[in-house]
Design a protein around this motif. Structure first.
Motif, PDB file in Angstrom:
ATOM      1  N   GLU A 134       0.845  -1.197   0.000  1.00  0.00           N
ATOM      2  CA  GLU A 134       0.000   0.000   0.000  1.00  0.00           C
ATOM      3  C   GLU A 134       0.879   1.245   0.000  1.00  0.00           C
ATOM      4  O   GLU A 134       1.851   1.351   0.730  1.00  0.00           O
ATOM      5  CB  GLU A 134      -0.900  -0.001   1.222  1.00  0.00           C
ATOM      6  N   LYS A 135       0.499   2.190  -0.840  1.00  0.00           N
ATOM      7  CA  LYS A 135       1.235   3.441  -0.910  1.00  0.00           C
ATOM      8  C   LYS A 135       0.417   4.526  -0.229  1.00  0.00           C
ATOM      9  O   LYS A 135      -0.804   4.531  -0.314  1.00  0.00           O
ATOM     10  CB  LYS A 135       1.490   3.811  -2.370  1.00  0.00           C
ATOM     11  N   PRO A 136       1.069   5.487   0.426  1.00  0.00           N
ATOM     12  CA  PRO A 136       0.312   6.554   1.068  1.00  0.00           C
ATOM     13  C   PRO A 136      -0.366   7.440   0.028  1.00  0.00           C
ATOM     14  O   PRO A 136       0.107   7.582  -1.101  1.00  0.00           O
ATOM     15  CB  PRO A 136       1.369   7.331   1.849  1.00  0.00           C
ATOM     16  N   THR A 137      -1.456   8.016   0.409  1.00  0.00           N
ATOM     17  CA  THR A 137      -2.194   8.898  -0.487  1.00  0.00           C
ATOM     18  C   THR A 137      -1.445  10.218  -0.614  1.00  0.00           C
ATOM     19  O   THR A 137      -1.106  10.852   0.388  1.00  0.00           O
ATOM     20  CB  THR A 137      -3.600   9.156   0.076  1.00  0.00           C
ATOM     21  N   PRO A 138      -1.171  10.674  -1.829  1.00  0.00           N
ATOM     22  CA  PRO A 138      -0.446  11.937  -1.988  1.00  0.00           C
ATOM     23  C   PRO A 138      -1.334  13.133  -1.649  1.00  0.00           C
ATOM     24  O   PRO A 138      -2.548  13.107  -1.829  1.00  0.00           O
ATOM     25  CB  PRO A 138      -0.068  11.945  -3.472  1.00  0.00           C
ATOM     26  N   VAL A 139      -0.690  14.159  -1.158  1.00  0.00           N
ATOM     27  CA  VAL A 139      -1.405  15.403  -0.872  1.00  0.00           C
ATOM     28  C   VAL A 139      -1.340  16.234  -2.141  1.00  0.00           C
ATOM     29  O   VAL A 139      -0.264  16.565  -2.619  1.00  0.00           O
ATOM     30  CB  VAL A 139      -0.759  16.142   0.316  1.00  0.00           C
ATOM     31  N   GLY A 140      -2.485  16.561  -2.683  1.00  0.00           N
ATOM     32  CA  GLY A 140      -2.555  17.271  -3.953  1.00  0.00           C
ATOM     33  C   GLY A 140      -2.246  18.748  -3.818  1.00  0.00           C
ATOM     34  O   GLY A 140      -2.025  19.284  -2.726  1.00  0.00           O
ATOM     35  N   PRO A 141      -2.227  19.444  -4.936  1.00  0.00           N
ATOM     36  CA  PRO A 141      -1.928  20.881  -4.918  1.00  0.00           C
ATOM     37  C   PRO A 141      -3.069  21.700  -4.327  1.00  0.00           C
ATOM     38  O   PRO A 141      -2.901  22.876  -4.022  1.00  0.00           O
ATOM     39  CB  PRO A 141      -1.727  21.221  -6.392  1.00  0.00           C
ATOM     40  N   GLY A 142      -4.222  21.091  -4.125  1.00  0.00           N
ATOM     41  CA  GLY A 142      -5.355  21.822  -3.552  1.00  0.00           C
ATOM     42  C   GLY A 142      -5.070  22.312  -2.151  1.00  0.00           C
ATOM     43  O   GLY A 142      -5.540  23.370  -1.737  1.00  0.00           O
ATOM     44  N   ILE A 143      -4.280  21.559  -1.397  1.00  0.00           N
ATOM     45  CA  ILE A 143      -3.926  21.971  -0.033  1.00  0.00           C
ATOM     46  C   ILE A 143      -3.113  23.261  -0.079  1.00  0.00           C
ATOM     47  O   ILE A 143      -3.334  24.179   0.709  1.00  0.00           O
ATOM     48  CB  ILE A 143      -3.134  20.856   0.685  1.00  0.00           C
ATOM     49  N   GLY A 144      -2.174  23.342  -1.004  1.00  0.00           N
ATOM     50  CA  GLY A 144      -1.357  24.553  -1.129  1.00  0.00           C
ATOM     51  C   GLY A 144      -2.193  25.758  -1.513  1.00  0.00           C
ATOM     52  O   GLY A 144      -1.980  26.868  -1.011  1.00  0.00           O
ATOM     53  N   ILE A 145      -3.160  25.541  -2.401  1.00  0.00           N
ATOM     54  CA  ILE A 145      -4.048  26.637  -2.815  1.00  0.00           C
ATOM     55  C   ILE A 145      -4.880  27.107  -1.631  1.00  0.00           C
ATOM     56  O   ILE A 145      -5.020  28.314  -1.390  1.00  0.00           O
ATOM     57  CB  ILE A 145      -4.935  26.193  -3.992  1.00  0.00           C
ATOM     58  N   LEU A 162      -4.165  26.817   1.552  1.00  0.00           N
ATOM     59  CA  LEU A 162      -3.290  27.511   2.496  1.00  0.00           C
ATOM     60  C   LEU A 162      -2.962  28.926   2.032  1.00  0.00           C
ATOM     61  O   LEU A 162      -2.954  29.871   2.831  1.00  0.00           O
ATOM     62  CB  LEU A 162      -2.004  26.715   2.705  1.00  0.00           C
ATOM     63  N   ALA A 163      -2.708  29.097   0.736  1.00  0.00           N
ATOM     64  CA  ALA A 163      -2.406  30.423   0.207  1.00  0.00           C
ATOM     65  C   ALA A 163      -3.613  31.352   0.335  1.00  0.00           C
ATOM     66  O   ALA A 163      -3.475  32.525   0.711  1.00  0.00           O
ATOM     67  CB  ALA A 163      -1.977  30.316  -1.254  1.00  0.00           C
ATOM     68  N   LEU A 164      -4.799  30.830   0.035  1.00  0.00           N
ATOM     69  CA  LEU A 164      -6.005  31.652   0.174  1.00  0.00           C
ATOM     70  C   LEU A 164      -6.251  32.022   1.640  1.00  0.00           C
ATOM     71  O   LEU A 164      -6.642  33.159   1.946  1.00  0.00           O
ATOM     72  CB  LEU A 164      -7.218  30.916  -0.392  1.00  0.00           C
ATOM     73  N   GLY A 165      -6.035  31.081   2.540  1.00  0.00           N
ATOM     74  CA  GLY A 165      -6.199  31.361   3.970  1.00  0.00           C
ATOM     75  C   GLY A 165      -5.195  32.386   4.459  1.00  0.00           C
ATOM     76  O   GLY A 165      -5.526  33.264   5.256  1.00  0.00           O
ATOM     77  N   LEU A 166      -3.970  32.293   3.979  1.00  0.00           N
ATOM     78  CA  LEU A 166      -2.946  33.262   4.355  1.00  0.00           C
ATOM     79  C   LEU A 166      -3.306  34.655   3.849  1.00  0.00           C
ATOM     80  O   LEU A 166      -3.176  35.648   4.567  1.00  0.00           O
ATOM     81  CB  LEU A 166      -1.585  32.830   3.802  1.00  0.00           C
ATOM     82  N   GLY A 167      -3.782  34.736   2.617  1.00  0.00           N
ATOM     83  CA  GLY A 167      -4.190  36.030   2.069  1.00  0.00           C
ATOM     84  C   GLY A 167      -5.371  36.621   2.822  1.00  0.00           C
ATOM     85  O   GLY A 167      -5.415  37.818   3.108  1.00  0.00           O
ATOM     86  N   TYR A 168      -6.342  35.770   3.170  1.00  0.00           N
ATOM     87  CA  TYR A 168      -7.507  36.236   3.915  1.00  0.00           C
ATOM     88  C   TYR A 168      -7.095  36.728   5.303  1.00  0.00           C
ATOM     89  O   TYR A 168      -7.545  37.776   5.762  1.00  0.00           O
ATOM     90  CB  TYR A 168      -8.525  35.100   4.034  1.00  0.00           C
TER      91      TYR A 168
END
Length: 71
Positions: free
Chosen positions: A38-49, A51-57
């Motif tokens: 079993e391979k771990p589930t990758p964290v997609g680029p949506g998390i980065g987006i 986080l960036a939106l939350g930081l801007g807000y």
């Protein structure tokens, strides 16, 4: 009298139905720890987006609060 008894009976009935359905549990894992391929589930680029939106807000909120405080 019948009406006073009907509501608690229905309430108890629905509570028991929902509690009974919540008792189902998944089967235990297989012995030996399961599949080792079993391979771990990758964290997609949506998390980065997000986080960036939350930081801007948050930065906008801090900017507005400082601007209001200095007036």
């Amino acid at each position: 009298m019948k009406r006073k008894l009907l509501k608690p009976v229905w309430t108890l009935f629905f509570l028991l139905i929902f509690a009974w359905s919540a008792l189902g549990q998944p089967p235990p894992p297989p012995p030996g720890g399961g599949d080792q391929d079993e391979k771990p589930t990758p964290v997609g680029p949506g998390i980065g987006i997000l986080l960036a939106l939350g930081l801007g807000y948050g930065a906008k909120k801090v900017y507005d609060a400082r601007k209001k405080f200095s007036e």
